[in-house]
Design an enzyme around this catalytic site. Structure first.
Site, PDB file in Angstrom:
ATOM      1  NE  ARG A   1       0.698   8.387   8.216  1.00 30.12           N
ATOM      2  CZ  ARG A   1       0.287   7.139   8.430  1.00 30.12           C
ATOM      3  NH1 ARG A   1      -0.408   6.483   7.515  1.00 30.12           N
ATOM      4  NH2 ARG A   1       0.581   6.525   9.562  1.00 30.12           N
TER       5      ARG A   1
ATOM      6  CE  LYS B   1      -5.591   5.564   5.596  1.00 32.62           C
ATOM      7  NZ  LYS B   1      -5.557   7.001   5.798  1.00 32.62           N
TER       8      LYS B   1
HETATM    9  N1  PMM Z   1      -3.787   7.405   8.212  1.00 32.34           N
HETATM   10  C1  PMM Z   1      -3.406   6.580   9.190  1.00 32.34           C
HETATM   11  C2  PMM Z   1      -2.584   7.024  10.243  1.00 32.34           C
HETATM   12  N2  PMM Z   1      -2.158   8.298  10.267  1.00 32.34           N
HETATM   13  N3  PMM Z   1      -2.088  10.440   9.313  1.00 32.34           N
HETATM   14  C3  PMM Z   1      -2.473  11.298   8.358  1.00 32.34           C
HETATM   15  N4  PMM Z   1      -2.069  12.587   8.397  1.00 32.34           N
HETATM   16  N5  PMM Z   1      -3.283  10.903   7.326  1.00 32.34           N
HETATM   17  C4  PMM Z   1      -3.742   9.640   7.213  1.00 32.34           C
HETATM   18  O1  PMM Z   1      -4.489   9.350   6.276  1.00 32.34           O
HETATM   19  C5  PMM Z   1      -3.369   8.706   8.230  1.00 32.34           C
HETATM   20  C6  PMM Z   1      -2.526   9.149   9.277  1.00 32.34           C
HETATM   21  C7  PMM Z   1      -3.858   5.167   9.191  1.00 32.34           C
HETATM   22  O2  PMM Z   1      -3.032   4.410   8.388  1.00 32.34           O
HETATM   23  P1  PMM Z   1      -2.081   3.195   8.882  1.00 32.34           P
HETATM   24  O3  PMM Z   1      -2.530   2.765  10.256  1.00 32.34           O
HETATM   25  O4  PMM Z   1      -2.307   2.146   7.857  1.00 32.34           O
HETATM   26  O5  PMM Z   1      -0.692   3.723   8.888  1.00 32.34           O
END
Ligand code: PMM
Length: 286
Positions: free
Chosen positions: A264, A224
């Protein structure tokens, strides 16, 4: 050091340590891996690879939530995620679906998904709470203040930690009032979602305050922007996300040590190593 409470979530793996959720974004435009796994066969292969690298579950998402992202139709979202969820579930992979839509969540459960990961915590779709209540599956309730196209304008807090905790508590109470079983809820501070970098750090450092809600915690720090800004070049240029994996791994180790239920992540192997190191450290400390 006091021992954080170890939670287990019914119906999901319980390896006795922080879980690792590997990310499969079936999108052309996600922040760090957009376009890499847009083809279903490649996405399925990637999900299986993540399991082989040490993931405990795989999070399949079809809609990008990168800052500024515009929404896609439910039909398109389903077209992207359904075959991937079906194929991974058929291989015995514990699959989570990353969606804000009840319609998509319902089809995903039918296709074998075991967990609904809703970055809006039920706020984006009024139909989500009744669906989760009926399906009785584990549900990630992330802290959210609005859709990606304008979420940065909502990153205004006088005390981010207590405000996020209290807004999450309101969501838990609201969802429970609609019949969602709290023992199936997982909370997430939503790093980067209506947060500035300083907010993200305060939330990580304040995990014990969020733990007061008594529910398992998922942390999504992987690649991030707050990591890229921490590691910026001397001229202030943020470090590209591809070069933030070591920082992500460090967050995973510290989050596991602080009692996170799950991290995650995109690059599974080193993060899986990190949570295992944290577990061995803690076990030896006992
Ligand atoms: N961040 C992203 C997508 N889904 N879900 C949860 N539960 N927590 C998060 O911090 C989260 C998520 C965005 O990240 P990406 O697009 O880089 O995968």
């Amino acid at each position: 050091m006091s021992e954080p409470v170890r939670h287990r979530v019914p119906g999901l793996p319980d390896p006795g340590r922080c879980l690792v959720m590997g990310v499969v974004n079936v999108t052309p435009d996600s922040f760090s891996d957009g376009g890499n796994f847009f083809d279903p066969d490649i996405a399925i292969r990637h999900g299986l690879d993540l399991m082989a690298e040490g993931a405990d579950l795989v999070d399949v998402g079809g809609e990008s939530t990168r800052p500024g992202a515009q929404r896609i139709s439910p039909r398109e979202e389903l077209r992207r995620v359904r075959p991937v969820i079906e194929a991974l579930a058929a291989e015995g992979v514990p699959v989570s679906v990353d969606t804000m839509r009840a319609e998509v969540a319902e089809v995903a459960i039918g296709a074998g998904a075991k967990l609904i990961n809703d970055v809006s915590g039920g706020l984006a779709d009024r139909a989500m709470a009744p669906l989760v209540a009926k399906a009785a599956v584990p549900y990630v309730v992330m802290h959210w203040r609005g859709h990606s196209h304008d979420m940065n304008n909502r990153a205004v807090y006088s005390d981010v930690l207590t405000e996020v905790r209290d807004e999450l508590r309101q969501r838990v109470d609201g969802l429970a009032a609609e019949g969602v079983d709290p023992s199936l809820m997982v909370l997430d501070p939503g790093l980067g979602f209506a947060k500035k970098g300083s907010h993200d750090w305060e939330l990580l450092a304040g995990m014990d305050t969020l733990a007061e809600l008594g529910l398992p915690m998922l942390i999504g720090a992987s690649r991030k922007r707050f990591l890229g800004r921490l590691l910026a070049a001397p001229d202030g240029t943020p470090r590209p996300f591809q070069q933030c994996d070591a920082a992500t791994v460090t967050v995973s180790a510290l989050a596991a040590q602080a009692g996170a239920w799950c991290v995650r992540v995109h690059d599974v192997r080193p993060n899986a190593d990190a949570v295992r190191v944290a577990a061995a450290w803690r076990a030896a400390a006992r």
